[in-house]
Design a protein around this motif. Structure first.
Motif, short mmCIF file in Angstrom:
data_model
loop_
_atom_site.label_atom_id
_atom_site.label_comp_id
_atom_site.label_asym_id
_atom_site.label_seq_id
_atom_site.Cartn_x
_atom_site.Cartn_y
_atom_site.Cartn_z
N UNK A 57 15.14 12.66 5.85
CA UNK A 57 14.88 11.40 5.16
C UNK A 57 13.37 11.29 4.95
N UNK A 58 12.94 11.25 3.69
CA UNK A 58 11.51 11.19 3.37
C UNK A 58 11.11 9.76 3.03
N UNK A 59 10.08 9.27 3.71
CA UNK A 59 9.57 7.92 3.48
C UNK A 59 8.15 8.04 2.95
N UNK A 60 7.83 7.42 1.82
CA UNK A 60 6.43 7.45 1.34
C UNK A 60 5.51 6.80 2.36
N UNK A 61 4.36 7.42 2.60
CA UNK A 61 3.40 6.86 3.55
C UNK A 61 2.53 5.78 2.91
N UNK A 62 2.65 5.66 1.60
CA UNK A 62 1.84 4.68 0.87
C UNK A 62 2.11 3.27 1.39
N UNK A 63 1.05 2.56 1.69
CA UNK A 63 1.18 1.17 2.12
C UNK A 63 0.68 0.28 0.99
N UNK A 64 1.51 -0.65 0.56
CA UNK A 64 1.16 -1.49 -0.59
C UNK A 64 -0.12 -2.27 -0.32
N UNK A 65 -0.89 -2.43 -1.39
CA UNK A 65 -2.14 -3.20 -1.30
C UNK A 65 -1.87 -4.59 -0.75
N UNK A 66 -0.72 -5.16 -1.13
CA UNK A 66 -0.37 -6.50 -0.69
C UNK A 66 -0.26 -6.58 0.83
N UNK A 67 0.08 -5.46 1.48
CA UNK A 67 0.28 -5.48 2.93
C UNK A 67 -1.01 -5.18 3.71
N UNK A 68 -1.94 -4.44 3.13
CA UNK A 68 -3.14 -4.12 3.91
C UNK A 68 -4.38 -4.89 3.49
N UNK A 69 -4.30 -5.69 2.45
CA UNK A 69 -5.42 -6.56 2.08
C UNK A 69 -4.96 -8.01 2.13
N UNK A 70 -5.74 -8.83 2.80
CA UNK A 70 -5.39 -10.25 2.90
C UNK A 70 -5.70 -10.97 1.59
N UNK A 71 -4.91 -12.01 1.25
CA UNK A 71 -5.25 -12.79 0.05
C UNK A 71 -6.57 -13.53 0.24
N UNK A 72 -7.28 -13.74 -0.85
CA UNK A 72 -8.57 -14.45 -0.77
C UNK A 72 -8.47 -15.75 -1.56
N UNK A 73 -9.21 -16.74 -1.09
CA UNK A 73 -9.27 -18.01 -1.81
C UNK A 73 -10.55 -18.04 -2.62
N UNK A 74 -10.42 -18.48 -3.85
CA UNK A 74 -11.62 -18.61 -4.68
C UNK A 74 -11.52 -19.85 -5.54
N UNK A 75 -12.68 -20.33 -5.95
CA UNK A 75 -12.75 -21.55 -6.72
C UNK A 75 -12.86 -21.20 -8.20
N UNK A 108 -16.34 -30.26 -15.69
CA UNK A 108 -15.06 -29.56 -15.56
C UNK A 108 -14.65 -29.51 -14.09
N UNK A 109 -13.46 -30.01 -13.77
CA UNK A 109 -13.02 -29.98 -12.36
C UNK A 109 -12.77 -28.54 -11.90
N UNK A 110 -12.96 -28.33 -10.60
CA UNK A 110 -12.75 -27.01 -10.02
C UNK A 110 -11.56 -27.06 -9.07
N UNK A 111 -10.82 -25.97 -9.04
CA UNK A 111 -9.62 -25.88 -8.21
C UNK A 111 -9.72 -24.63 -7.33
N UNK A 112 -9.25 -24.73 -6.09
CA UNK A 112 -9.20 -23.57 -5.21
C UNK A 112 -7.84 -22.90 -5.36
N UNK A 113 -7.87 -21.59 -5.64
CA UNK A 113 -6.62 -20.85 -5.79
C UNK A 113 -6.58 -19.70 -4.77
N UNK A 114 -5.38 -19.24 -4.48
CA UNK A 114 -5.21 -18.09 -3.60
C UNK A 114 -4.92 -16.87 -4.48
N UNK A 115 -5.73 -15.84 -4.33
CA UNK A 115 -5.57 -14.62 -5.14
C UNK A 115 -5.07 -13.50 -4.24
N UNK A 116 -3.92 -12.93 -4.63
CA UNK A 116 -3.32 -11.84 -3.87
C UNK A 116 -3.85 -10.50 -4.38
N UNK A 117 -3.96 -9.49 -3.50
CA UNK A 117 -4.55 -8.22 -3.91
C UNK A 117 -3.79 -7.48 -5.00
#
Length: 198
Positions: free
Chosen positions: A82-100, A146-155
């Motif tokens: 059984x072969x499993x790819x060793x690739x780890x998704x960017x979503x799993x190894x990088x935390x989401x960042x908040x930006x304005x 112009x109003x500013x909003x904080x958003x969460x950006x996923x990798x």
């Protein structure tokens, strides 16, 4: 053995297609494909029949797969692999960042236009000085208006993927699911063609 290796070497077309995901798997017995194709890597590291590693998996990507041993299928005396790819998704190894971000609406743009209309533009002979003053002033007006909003950006989030595209894709999925239930895919086709037209 040499004849078989030569045939495999002739069959592999990686030289013409450098980015092809080439995978060679099978019962190689004591044959070593890496001898003929040095840029391939072998991923099976455990015995697959008795004490011998006869079944192998070769790819051009080092450390791309993790091989797990499973019981043989049916009456086979070779272990299943059984072969499993060793690739780890960017979503799993990088935390989401908040930006304005600035939240442009019709109301905020109208307020900015009013502020620009009410401004005394002044005059100067130096074009560079005038440009610097105008750009700085518009930047300050934007910050104040112009109003500013904080958003969460996923990798794994693409920069062009905004709310309207997400809503269109969700409506396409909903139409597909509904079409599966009622057997009528016309609504799905209509929505899908609209999304594809973007």
């Amino acid at each position: 053995m040499d004849t078989a290796l030569c045939k495999l070497y002739e069959a592999q077309f990686q030289a013409q297609h450098r980015h092809t995901a080439l995978i060679a798997v099978g019962d190689f017995n004591s044959t070593n494909l890496k001898r003929e194709v040095p840029n391939l890597y072998q991923h099976v590291t455990f015995p697959t029949r008795g004490n011998w590693t006869l079944n192998r998996c070769y790819t051009p990507y080092k450390d791309s797969y993790k091989a797990l041993v499973h019981p043989p299928f049916g009456k086979s005396d070779h272990a299943a692999i059984f072969l499993i790819p060793k690739y780890k998704q960017t979503l799993k190894w990088e935390a989401p960042v908040q930006r304005e971000v600035t939240h442009w609406t019709d109301q905020s743009m109208a307020a900015l236009q009013d502020a620009l209309d009410d401004t005394d533009r002044g005059s100067t002979d130096d074009v560079s000085e005038f440009t610097e003053a105008v750009v700085g002033f518009i930047g300050k007006l934007v910050d104040n208006t112009i109003p500013r909003t904080t958003i969460k950006k996923f990798p794994n989030q693409k920069p062009w993927l905004d709310k309207t595209i997400c809503e269109a894709l969700n409506s396409c999925t909903a139409a597909y699911n509904m079409g599966i239930i009622n057997g009528n895919m016309d609504e799905y086709k209509s929505v899908a063609y609209g999304v594809a037209g973007w």
